[in-house]
Design a protein around this motif. Structure first.
Motif, PDB file in Angstrom:
ATOM      1  N   PHE A  95       0.827  -1.198   0.000  1.00 16.03           N
ATOM      2  CA  PHE A  95       0.000   0.000   0.000  1.00 16.03           C
ATOM      3  C   PHE A  95       0.862   1.249   0.000  1.00 16.03           C
ATOM      4  CE2 PHE A  95      -4.364  -1.051   0.032  1.00 16.03           C
ATOM      5  CZ  PHE A  95      -4.477  -2.313   0.587  1.00 16.03           C
ATOM      6  N   GLY A 100      -6.449  -4.854 -10.543  1.00 21.77           N
ATOM      7  CA  GLY A 100      -5.949  -4.862  -9.187  1.00 21.77           C
ATOM      8  C   GLY A 100      -7.072  -4.996  -8.191  1.00 21.77           C
ATOM      9  N   THR A 101      -6.737  -5.058  -6.955  1.00 23.86           N
ATOM     10  CA  THR A 101      -7.741  -5.275  -5.928  1.00 23.86           C
ATOM     11  C   THR A 101      -7.755  -4.129  -4.940  1.00 23.86           C
ATOM     12  OG1 THR A 101      -6.165  -6.623  -4.735  1.00 23.86           O
ATOM     13  CG2 THR A 101      -7.688  -7.777  -6.156  1.00 23.86           C
ATOM     14  N   TYR A 146      -0.600  -9.030  -6.340  1.00 25.27           N
ATOM     15  CA  TYR A 146      -2.028  -9.199  -6.055  1.00 25.27           C
ATOM     16  C   TYR A 146      -2.660  -7.897  -5.597  1.00 25.27           C
ATOM     17  CZ  TYR A 146      -6.216 -11.028  -3.711  1.00 25.27           C
ATOM     18  OH  TYR A 146      -7.501 -11.266  -3.302  1.00 25.27           O
ATOM     19  N   LEU A 147      -1.949  -7.185  -4.736  1.00 26.22           N
ATOM     20  CA  LEU A 147      -2.527  -5.986  -4.140  1.00 26.22           C
ATOM     21  C   LEU A 147      -2.391  -4.752  -5.027  1.00 26.22           C
ATOM     22  CD1 LEU A 147      -1.393  -6.345  -0.423  1.00 26.22           C
ATOM     23  CD2 LEU A 147      -3.691  -6.602  -1.333  1.00 26.22           C
ATOM     24  N   MET A 148      -1.291  -4.667  -5.753  1.00 23.84           N
ATOM     25  CA  MET A 148      -1.002  -3.400  -6.417  1.00 23.84           C
ATOM     26  C   MET A 148      -1.508  -3.337  -7.852  1.00 23.84           C
ATOM     27  SD  MET A 148       2.833  -2.923  -4.912  1.00 23.84           S
ATOM     28  CE  MET A 148       3.145  -1.299  -5.604  1.00 23.84           C
ATOM     29  N   THR A 149      -1.438  -4.410  -8.581  1.00 22.03           N
ATOM     30  CA  THR A 149      -1.826  -4.350  -9.996  1.00 22.03           C
ATOM     31  C   THR A 149      -2.762  -5.469 -10.424  1.00 22.03           C
ATOM     32  OG1 THR A 149       0.111  -5.644 -10.574  1.00 22.03           O
ATOM     33  CG2 THR A 149       0.340  -3.238 -10.690  1.00 22.03           C
ATOM     34  N   GLY A 150      -2.862  -6.511  -9.621  1.00 22.64           N
ATOM     35  CA  GLY A 150      -3.703  -7.631 -10.028  1.00 22.64           C
ATOM     36  C   GLY A 150      -3.195  -8.348 -11.261  1.00 22.64           C
ATOM     37  N   THR A 180       2.187   1.834  -3.385  1.00 25.03           N
ATOM     38  CA  THR A 180       1.138   2.289  -4.301  1.00 25.03           C
ATOM     39  C   THR A 180       1.003   3.801  -4.222  1.00 25.03           C
ATOM     40  OG1 THR A 180      -0.028   0.216  -3.965  1.00 25.03           O
ATOM     41  CG2 THR A 180      -1.281   1.993  -4.960  1.00 25.03           C
ATOM     42  N   GLY A 184       0.578   1.817 -14.030  1.00 20.92           N
ATOM     43  CA  GLY A 184      -0.456   1.702 -15.049  1.00 20.92           C
ATOM     44  C   GLY A 184       0.068   1.613 -16.459  1.00 20.92           C
ATOM     45  N   ALA A 195      -5.546  -2.244  -3.612  1.00 18.74           N
ATOM     46  CA  ALA A 195      -4.751  -1.052  -3.879  1.00 18.74           C
ATOM     47  C   ALA A 195      -5.377  -0.197  -4.959  1.00 18.74           C
ATOM     48  CB  ALA A 195      -3.329  -1.433  -4.269  1.00 18.74           C
ATOM     49  N   THR A 203       2.506  -0.423 -19.181  1.00 18.60           N
ATOM     50  CA  THR A 203       3.103  -1.755 -19.344  1.00 18.60           C
ATOM     51  C   THR A 203       4.628  -1.699 -19.325  1.00 18.60           C
ATOM     52  OG1 THR A 203       2.909  -1.470 -21.728  1.00 18.60           O
ATOM     53  CG2 THR A 203       1.179  -2.729 -20.642  1.00 18.60           C
ATOM     54  N   LYS A 239      -7.714   7.729 -14.925  1.00 18.32           N
ATOM     55  CA  LYS A 239      -7.744   6.405 -15.531  1.00 18.32           C
ATOM     56  C   LYS A 239      -8.426   5.427 -14.566  1.00 18.32           C
ATOM     57  CE  LYS A 239      -4.657   2.861 -17.156  1.00 18.32           C
ATOM     58  NZ  LYS A 239      -3.313   2.409 -17.198  1.00 18.32           N
ATOM     59  N   ASP A 278      -7.536  -2.715 -20.505  1.00 17.05           N
ATOM     60  CA  ASP A 278      -6.215  -2.121 -20.263  1.00 17.05           C
ATOM     61  C   ASP A 278      -5.695  -1.493 -21.543  1.00 17.05           C
ATOM     62  OD1 ASP A 278      -4.716  -4.562 -17.966  1.00 17.05           O
ATOM     63  OD2 ASP A 278      -5.858  -2.716 -17.640  1.00 17.05           O
ATOM     64  N   PRO A 285      -0.900  -3.817 -15.870  1.00 10.68           N
ATOM     65  CA  PRO A 285      -1.768  -3.716 -17.041  1.00 10.68           C
ATOM     66  C   PRO A 285      -1.364  -4.688 -18.151  1.00 10.68           C
ATOM     67  CG  PRO A 285      -0.204  -1.905 -17.010  1.00 10.68           C
ATOM     68  CD  PRO A 285       0.048  -2.692 -15.762  1.00 10.68           C
ATOM     69  N   GLU A 286      -2.348  -5.295 -18.768  1.00 11.38           N
ATOM     70  CA  GLU A 286      -2.128  -6.253 -19.860  1.00 11.38           C
ATOM     71  C   GLU A 286      -1.186  -7.378 -19.448  1.00 11.38           C
ATOM     72  OE1 GLU A 286      -1.561  -4.720 -23.926  1.00 11.38           O
ATOM     73  OE2 GLU A 286      -1.705  -2.738 -23.014  1.00 11.38           O
ATOM     74  N   ASP A 287      -1.377  -7.880 -18.253  1.00 13.38           N
ATOM     75  CA  ASP A 287      -0.593  -9.022 -17.758  1.00 13.38           C
ATOM     76  C   ASP A 287       0.897  -8.740 -17.658  1.00 13.38           C
ATOM     77  OD1 ASP A 287      -2.663 -11.074 -19.843  1.00 13.38           O
ATOM     78  OD2 ASP A 287      -2.950 -10.555 -17.732  1.00 13.38           O
ATOM     79  N   GLY A 303      -9.870 -18.401  -8.434  1.00 12.20           N
ATOM     80  CA  GLY A 303     -10.794 -17.617  -9.251  1.00 12.20           C
ATOM     81  C   GLY A 303     -11.642 -18.532 -10.118  1.00 12.20           C
ATOM     82  N   PHE A 312      -2.805 -18.529  -8.449  1.00  2.64           N
ATOM     83  CA  PHE A 312      -3.890 -18.159  -7.531  1.00  2.64           C
ATOM     84  C   PHE A 312      -5.185 -17.926  -8.302  1.00  2.64           C
ATOM     85  CE2 PHE A 312      -5.634 -16.415  -3.681  1.00  2.64           C
ATOM     86  CZ  PHE A 312      -6.502 -15.425  -4.104  1.00  2.64           C
ATOM     87  N   SER A 313      -5.074 -17.214  -9.414  1.00  2.00           N
ATOM     88  CA  SER A 313      -6.256 -16.891 -10.202  1.00  2.00           C
ATOM     89  C   SER A 313      -6.917 -18.165 -10.733  1.00  2.00           C
ATOM     90  CB  SER A 313      -5.834 -15.977 -11.351  1.00  2.00           C
ATOM     91  OG  SER A 313      -6.852 -15.891 -12.297  1.00  2.00           O
ATOM     92  N   ARG A 348      -7.950  -7.379 -19.744  1.00  2.37           N
ATOM     93  CA  ARG A 348      -6.762  -7.186 -20.583  1.00  2.37           C
ATOM     94  C   ARG A 348      -7.060  -6.212 -21.731  1.00  2.37           C
ATOM     95  NH1 ARG A 348      -6.266 -12.167 -21.964  1.00  2.37           N
ATOM     96  NH2 ARG A 348      -5.449 -12.650 -19.919  1.00  2.37           N
TER      97      ARG A 348
END
Lengths: 297, 441
Positions: free
Chosen positions: A122, B259-260, A233-237, A125, A151, B262, A153, B254, B407, A240-242, A257, A252-253, B404
Motif C-alpha cells: 500500500f 488490481g484489488t 495481487y494488491l497493487m496491480t492484479g 502504491t 499503469g 490497492a 506496461t 484512468k 487495459d 496492465p495487460e498481464d 478464481g 492463484f487466479s 486485458r
C-alpha cells in the motif's frame, strides 16, 4: 554406550520431536503429496476425477498465460536478484566501516524489512501514484512529466524491481556483514604489503571470501523472487495487460478464481521442478566459483 | 526421576492445549439452538446487520446467532475454504460475481421445496430482477439480501460553482442523458496547464460502468443465452463513449478496475471534494454520510440514445445444505431478507441497499429521508429498465480477457492504445475462446 541405551535415547528423541513431525506430515508433506495427486485430476473443490496428464498438456500447449507469467517472473528474477545482491553487498561494505552511529545506521537500514508485505504494498502504491506520488514529485524537479508507474506496461514491472530494492538492508545484508567480519585481517595486510589497491583487495580478497554468502543469498533470492505474489495481487492484479502477471498470481487466479484447482496444483509442481532444476544448476556451478574456507588440520 | 520430570513436562504442555481445543468444539449446553451467520461490511454496515440479527433473536428466544464479519476483500477466500471443508455457516451472504459458479457446484441449498411448503413466504412480493439473480438453471438457490443499483453521486457545490443545473432537476424533466452527463463532467474538470494533471475531475467511473453505457447505446456484452455480442455496433459505440471520457475529453482519471485493494487508493476522492460525480452502488451512501464539507446527493445513471438502462444487482443470502438446524436456518434466511430487515438496511438510518420487496418500495420507512441522499425517487427509478451484469458460471474464465482488453483501450501510452472497435473485436474473440475452453472443463 549399550545398544539398548542408544535405542532408548532414540525413542525419547522421536517422542519429543513428534509434535513437529506430526505437523510436518499433516501440514506440509501430506498436502504436498495430495497436491501431486490432484495435479493429475480435475478438482473444483467439490469433487475430483483422474484425467492423467491433461493438466500438464494444457499448461504446456494451451495456456498462453503460463508462458506469459513465467516470462514475467523470470524477467523480474533476473533483474531484481543481481541488483538486490549488489545493493546488499555495497550496503554491508558501507556498514562494516568504523562509522559514528554504525549500530543506529544498521538498525535504520534493517527496519524496512520489518514492515509487513501488505503494508509496504500500500505504501508503494502511494509512492508510485501518478498524480500524487513522491517519486513523480521528485522527478518533476528535474523536468520529468508524471509517469503512470503501475499503469504503464513499460514501467509496471520495473516498479516492482524498484520495490524489491527496498529490502536490500534486510537479511541479505546481515549475512554479508557477518561474512565481512569473518574475513581475517591478515589477508588484507598481506595484500597491502604486496601493494594491492583497495579495489584489488576487494576483488581478490573480499569477493572470494564472500562467495559462500553470495551463493546462499543468490539461491534464496531466486527462490523468493519466483514466488512473488502479495505485491502483484494488491497493487496491480497482474495488469496492465498481464505485464505484472507473476507466476504465483496466475496460479492463484486459476485455483481460487476459476476453481480449477487440479490445474493449479500442476502449475505449483511445475514451479517446484523449475526451482529444483535452477537450484541444482547453481549447486553444480558453485564448485567453480564458491570458495569455502578449509578447516584447519 | 529424569524420566518422570520429562513425562510431567510433556503432559503439562499438551494437556492445556487439548483442554482448550475440546472446550472450543464442545457443544454448548444452554438449551438454545446456535446458528452461525457470516457477512461482510464496513463498521457502519455491521451495525445494521447486527441489529437485524438481534431482532431475530428477540422473536426466537430459543435461537442464538453467532455472527462473523469478515472484511470484504478476504471474504471469499475464507468462505471457499469453509465450503470445501463443509464447515460453512448456516446462513451467509454471497457475492454476486461468483454465485452461478458456486451454485453450479452444488454448494447451496435449493429453496424451491422450502418455499412451496411455507405458506408464509410469497415470492410474488419480490421484484423480478432480485429473484432472477438468485436462480440457477431454473431453481432458486438464495434470496437477495443486499440489492443495489449503480447510481451517480454528485457534489452539489461543484455543480453550483460551475453554473450547472442540478442533475436531479434534469432527471425529473427527463433530460438527464449522456450528453448532459458529459457536459457536466467537462465543465467541472480543471486541468493544470503546467503538468497536464487535473486538480479536480468531473467524473470517476470504473469497469462496472461499461455495462450500462453499452446498454444505453443498444449494445450488450453477453446475451442471456451466452452469445458474445460485445463486437456489435451498439457495444462499440458504448465503448467509444467510455474511452473518450479519458482520451478525448480528459474528464476521468484512468479507471483502476485492475488490481484489488490497492486499486481503491484513488488519486481523486469524492469525499475530499475534488470529484464532481462518482458512479457507485447504493451502499456507498453509508460512508459518504461522513462528508461535512459539501452537500451531495444521487441521481440515476443517465439515459442514452437507445433509452435508459440501469445496472442493478445484489449479493445473495444463502442457506447451507449442511446446517444442523435446517428449519431454524430457513427462518433466519427469511428474516434477514424480509421486509422488516429491509426497513433497517434500506431505511433512512442505513441506506445500504434498495428493497427487494415490492411492498417496501412504498413504505415511509424507505421513502422518508432526513439525511442525504434525499432523492429516493432515484433509487425507485433504478428498477425501471433494470438490467444485470452477465454473471454466469464461467464469469471468472473471461473476466481476465475483458480486463486485458480494457487495459489496452484505456492505456495512456499512445503506442499501445487500441481503438474501441479493435478492443471490442479482440475482446469478443478472446472471450469466445475462453468460454469454449471453459466448456471443456
Amino acid at each position: 554406550m549399550k545398544r539398548s541405551d542408544a535405542r532408548h535415547g532414540a525413542v525419547w528423541g522421536y517422542l519429543l520431536i513428534s509434535p513437529w513431525l506430526i505437523g510436518l506430515m499433516v501440514f506440509t508433506a501430506g498436502p504436498m503429496i495430495a497436491s501431486l495427486w490432484l495435479s493429475f485430476c480435475h478438482y473444483n473443490l467439490v469433487e475430483y476425477h483422474f484425467i492423467g496428464l491433461k493438466n500438464y498438456q494444457h499448461l504446456l500447449r494451451s495456456d498462453p498465460l503460463f508462458w506469459k507469467s513465467l516470462t514475467v517472473t523470470a524477467t523480474y528474477t533476473l533483474i531484481s536478484v543481481p541488483l538486490g545482491l549488489t545493493g546488499s553487498l555495497l550496503l554491508a561494505l558501507l556498514l562494516d566501516q568504523k562509522l559514528l552511529g554504525r549500530g543506529l545506521l544498521r538498525a535504520m537500514f534493517y527496519i524496512p524489512t520489518l514492515v509487513p508485505a501488505v503494508a509496504s504494498a500500500f505504501l508503494w502504491t502511494y509512492l508510485l501514484n501518478k498524480y500524487y506520488g513522491l517519486l513523480n514529485a521528485l522527478l518533476s524537479h528535474f523536468g520529468c512529466r508524471p509517469i503512470d508507474w503501475l499503469g504503464n506496461t513499460r514501467t509496471a514491472l520495473p516498479s516492482f524491481v524498484l520495490m524489491s530494492l527496498w529490502g536490500i538492508g534486510g537479511g541479505r545484508m546481515i549475512i554479508f556483514l557477518a561474512g565481512l567480519q569473518e574475513i581475517p585481517n591478515s589477508l588484507y595486510e598481506a595484500a597491502a604489503i604486496d601493494g594491492a589497491s583497495h579495489l584489488r583487495r576487494f576483488r581478490h580478497v573480499t569477493l572470494p571470501m564472500l562467495t559462500p554468502m553470495i551463493f546462499f543469498n543468490m539461491m534464496l533470492g531466486i527462490i523468493g523472487a519466483f514466488q512473488i505474489f502479495t505485491q502483484g495481487y494488491l497493487m496491480t492484479g497482474g495488469g496492465p495487460e498481464d505485464s505484472t502477471l507473476f507466476y504465483a498470481l496466475h496460479l492463484f487466479s486459476v485455483s481460487f478464481g476459476q476453481l480449477n484447482m487440479g490445474y493449479g496444483c500442476a502449475l505449483a509442481w511445475v514451479l517446484f521442478l523449475i526451482l529444483l532444476v535452477v537450484t541444482a544448476i547453481q549447486f553444480a556451478t558453485a564448485r567453480k566459483w564458491v570458495h569455502y574456507e578449509e578447516s584447519p588440520g | 526421576m529424569r524420566r518422570i520430570t520429562t513425562i510431567g513436562l510433556c503432559v503439562l504442555l499438551v494437556f492445556p492445549l487439548a483442554l482448550y481445543a475440546w472446550l472450543q468444539t464442545a457443544p454448548r449446553n444452554d438449551g438454545k439452538i446456535h446458528l452461525r451467520y457470516m457477512a461482510w461490511g464496513t463498521p457502519e454496515q455491521q451495525v445494521g446487520e447486527l441489529s437485524v440479527l438481534r431482532m431475530f433473536e428477540q422473536k426466537h428466544p430459543n435461537i442464538s446467532i453467532d455472527c462473523t464479519f469478515t472484511p470484504g476483500g478476504g471474504y471469499m477466500q475464507k468462505l471457499q475454504l469453509m465450503l470445501a471443508s463443509r464447515t460453512e455457516p448456516d446462513v451467509y451472504r454471497f457475492m454476486e460475481s461468483t454465485f452461478p459458479q458456486y451454485a453450479s457446484l452444488g454448494y447451496f441449498q435449493q429453496l424451491d421445496e422450502l418455499i412451496a411448503h411455507d405458506p408464509s413466504y410469497h415470492l410474488s412480493d419480490i421484484v423480478p430482477p432480485a429473484l432472477k439473480q438468485m436462480e440457477f438453471e431454473g431453481h432458486l438457490y438464495g434470496l437477495n439480501g443486499i440489492f443495489s443499483a449503480r447510481m451517480v453521486y454528485y457534489n452539489k457545490k461543484l455543480f453550483a460553482a460551475a453554473g450547472l443545473p442540478d442533475p436531479h432537476d434534469l432527471f425529473l424533466r427527463g433530460q438527464w442523458d449522456l450528453s448532459h452527463f458529459l457536459a457536466a463532467a467537462r465543465a467541472i474538470t480543471v486541468i493544470n496547464p503546467n503538468n497536464g494533471l487535473a486538480s479536480q475531475v468531473g467524473l470517476m467511473i470504473d469497469g462496472d460502468d461499461l455495462y450500462w453505457i453499452i446498454w444505453c447505446f443498444g449494445g450488450d456484452m453477453i446475451t442471456a443465452d451466452g452469445k458474445v455480442v460485445i463486437d456489435q455496433p451498439g457495444s462499440i459505440q458504448g465503448m467509444q463513449y467510455y474511452a473518450d471520457l479519458l482520451h478525448k475529453y480528459h474528464v476521468i482519471p484512468k479507471p483502476t478496475f485492475v488490481g484489488t485493494a490497492a486499486a481503491e487508493v484513488a488519486s481523486y476522492n469524492f469525499e475530499a471534494g475534488n470529484v464532481g460525480m462518482m458512479t457507485e452502488y447504493v451502499g456507498a451512501a453509508t460512508r459518504f454520510r461522513d462528508i461535512r464539507s459539501f452537500e451531495w446527493d444521487v441521481v440515476p445513471t443517465p439515459i442514452g440514445p437507445a433509452g435508459p438502462a440501469n445496472l442493478v444487482g445484489g449479493n445473495g443470502t444463502i442457506l447451507s445444505p449442511h446446517s444442523a438446524h435446517p428449519a431454524e436456518a430457513w427462518e433466519l434466511l427469511k428474516f434477514v431478507t424480509s421486509p422488516e430487515a429491509e426497513r433497517v438496511f434500506c431505511g433512512d438510518a442505513n441506506r445500504r441497499c434498495i428493497p427487494t420487496h415490492i411492498s417496501e418500495l412504498s413504505d415511509p420507512a424507505f421513502l422518508n429521508a432526513t439525511q442525504p441522499p434525499f432523492h429516493i425517487d432515484a433509487y425507485l427509478a433504478a428498477y425501471h429498465n433494470a438490467r444485470m451484469m452477465p454473471v454466469t458460471a464461467k464469469w471468472n474464465n473471461w473476466r481476465e480477457d475483458y480486463t486485458r482488453w480494457m487495459d489496452r483501450m484505456m492505456t495512456e501510452d499512445f503506442t499501445r492504445q487500441v481503438s474501441a472497435q479493435a478492443c471490442a473485436k479482440g475482446m469478443a474473440q478472446d472471450i469466445r475462446k475462453s468460454l469454449a475452453r471453459g466448456e471443456d472443463d
